[in-house]
Enzyme design. Structure first.
Site: not given
Ligand code: BG6
Length: 479
Positions: A176, A376
């Site tokens: 990211e 993700e």
């Molecule tokens: C992305 C990241 O921003 O989202 C992860 O690559 C992160 O590291 C994921 O955990 C979800 O975000 P959060 O803040 O809910 O953990």
């Protein structure tokens, strides 16, 4: 069947959010190790000068994957994972970041981890830098503001490529990388680049600093890609973008222009990785910040030499902007506003499955059918164990099903080239944004709360068997 054979179903995590063992086997502190726990209303505090006694740093133990990975990989194998995305903690390999020789104990850990995955026929998908640069590079060099970080990162990448060349095929350079463009959110600039602005830094100053750091990361990424290819021509090396698509609030042409401007904050990063050059609109972005990043004479040629093989991206939500909201507060320079057509999670993240299809089609069209990888996607939620010790996470199944349906349409109807899908936090882990354990994404529940209490025992949620069925049917059975 919508998805071709060999489609990479799996799950995703990052070293600093699950490994724990923050000081074991020679590991140095990373920038994640000085982030205190917070919650939905309390931002995480950054202790940039080092940990303060008595404070809660969730990454220190996390879910202790470092000592429990064999059992966890076994559970992933039970779900039928074809791949597993994690990262290599840079500070396990180069504890301070600037050593000339790597830490053998750190390298050996990832040998054990990758061997374990391969034993279960799970393909490793590896991010080199996922919010965890060595803290030493920040305290000594100022993080990615300093051009020297290019060499430190490339040394780290080269060591990993050489060591794991026969175990890992899929790589990504920076997780990211575009998050940092939100320069008024201290957390994202810290996690991407190890930079903490002064409160007095105005918009243009912050943007100039961030754009300079990003330029260094682009050069580092390109150089690493070129070196990776020379080590193993079969490597597939991608970028990783936090892809939050931006919609206009209305059809008012001013809103359309505001959305276009906001989308340039995404394309700025993707264009450099994919095309090996800055888009023409970058000049406008630089002018707004009061100047272009400083570049060495060979930088632009290097960017061209290290273009990526695929676009990896995360997709959680969409955003919506209006011209009226632009600069409504000092931090709202893109004009964020509420989208009345979508619901939100408990953390205020817009739930918008069709936005995923929109992203896949947008990337496909812009880059002429390039391979994509959804690395993700997922729903962070408060899970509760029922009387039988089970989490009935039907809401998570609904979320994932709706997104997979859109992904299928993008592949089947729109012809998008998609390599795989790895839902985020396939096992509960520390939230990056808030540092909570109780913002859970997993198919596997981990017994630990925000205060650090719990047995760390693992148990299957309802979604575990559901996802197993999805994988077994190659995405055909989503019921
Ligand atoms: C992305 C990241 O921003 O989202 C992860 O690559 C992160 O590291 C994921 O955990 C979800 O975000 P959060 O803040 O809910 O953990």
């Amino acid at each position: 069947m919508a998805f071709k054979n060999g489609f990479l179903w799996g799950g995703a995590v990052a070293a600093n959010q699950l490994e724990g063992a923050y000081n074991v086997d020679g590991k140095g502190l990373s920038i994640a190790d000085v982030l205190r726990g917070g919650n939905v209303n309390t931002p995480r505090v950054i202790d940039e000068n080092g940990p303060i006694e008595g404070m809660n740093y969730p990454s220190w133990e996390a879910i202790d994957f470092y000592h429990r990975f064999e059992g966890d990989i076994e559970l992933f194998a039970q779900m039928g994972f074809k791949c597993f995305r994690t990262s290599i903690a840079w500070s396990r390999i180069f504890p301070q970041g600037d050593e000339s020789e790597p830490n053998e104990a750190g390298l050996a850990f990832y040998d054990r981890l990758f061997d374990c995955m391969l034993k279960h026929n799970i393909e490793p998908v590896i991010t080199l830098s996922h919010f965890e640069m060595p803290l030493g590079l920040v305290t000594k060099y100022g993080g990615w503001t300093n051009r020297k970080c290019i060499d430190f990162f490339v040394r780290f990448a080269k060591v990993c490529f050489e060591r794991y060349q026969n175990k890992v095929k899929y790589w990504m350079t920076f997780n990211e990388i575009n998050n940092q463009s939100d320069v008024f959110f201290p957390f994202v600039v810290w996690t991407d680049s190890g930079i903490k602005f002064k409160d007095s830094d105005d918009f243009a100053t912050r943007r100039r600093i961030m754009l300079q750091a990003a330029h260094h990361e682009f050069v580092a990424s390109a150089r690493a890609v070129a070196i990776g290819r020379s080590i193993n021509k079969d490597f597939r090396i991608g970028c990783m973008i936090g892809f939050v698509p931006v919609y206009p609030k209305t059809s008012d042409p001013d809103d359309i222009l505001a959305a276009q401007r906001a989308m340039e904050e995404r394309w700025y990063f993707t264009d450099v990785h994919v095309n090996g050059e800055y888009g023409s609109y970058a000049k406008r972005i630089w002018d707004e910040a009061g100047g272009a990043p400083q570049m060495a004479p060979s930088d632009l040629a290097e960017l061209k030499m290290g273009t990526v093989d695929y676009v990896g991206f995360s997709y959680y939500m969409s955003r919506c902007v209006s011209a009226q909201a632009v600069n409504s507060t000092p931090i709202n320079f893109l004009g964020d506003t509420k989208n009345d057509y979508v619901k939100e999670s408990d953390w205020g993240w817009a739930i918008d499955p069709k936005g995923l299809r929109y992203v896949l089609r947008s990337i496909d069209g812009r880059y002429n059918g390039i391979d994509q990888f959804i690395v993700e996607n997922g729903l962070g939620a408060y899970d509760k164990l029922d009387d039988n010790g089970m989490v009935q996470d039907t809401y998570r199944i609904d979320y994932l099903r709706a997104h997979i349906e859109q992904m299928k349409l993008a592949v089947d109807v729109d012809g998008v080239n998609l390599l795989g899908y790895t839902p985020w936090g396939c096992i509960d882990l520390v939230s990056a944004g808030t540092g909570e354990m109780e913002k859970r994404y997993g198919f596997i529940y981990v017994d630990k709360d925000n205060q650090g209490n719990g047995t760390l025992n693992r148990s299957k949620k309802l979604s575990f068997d559901w996802y197993k069925k999805v994988i077994a049917s190659n995405g055909e059975d989503l019921s």
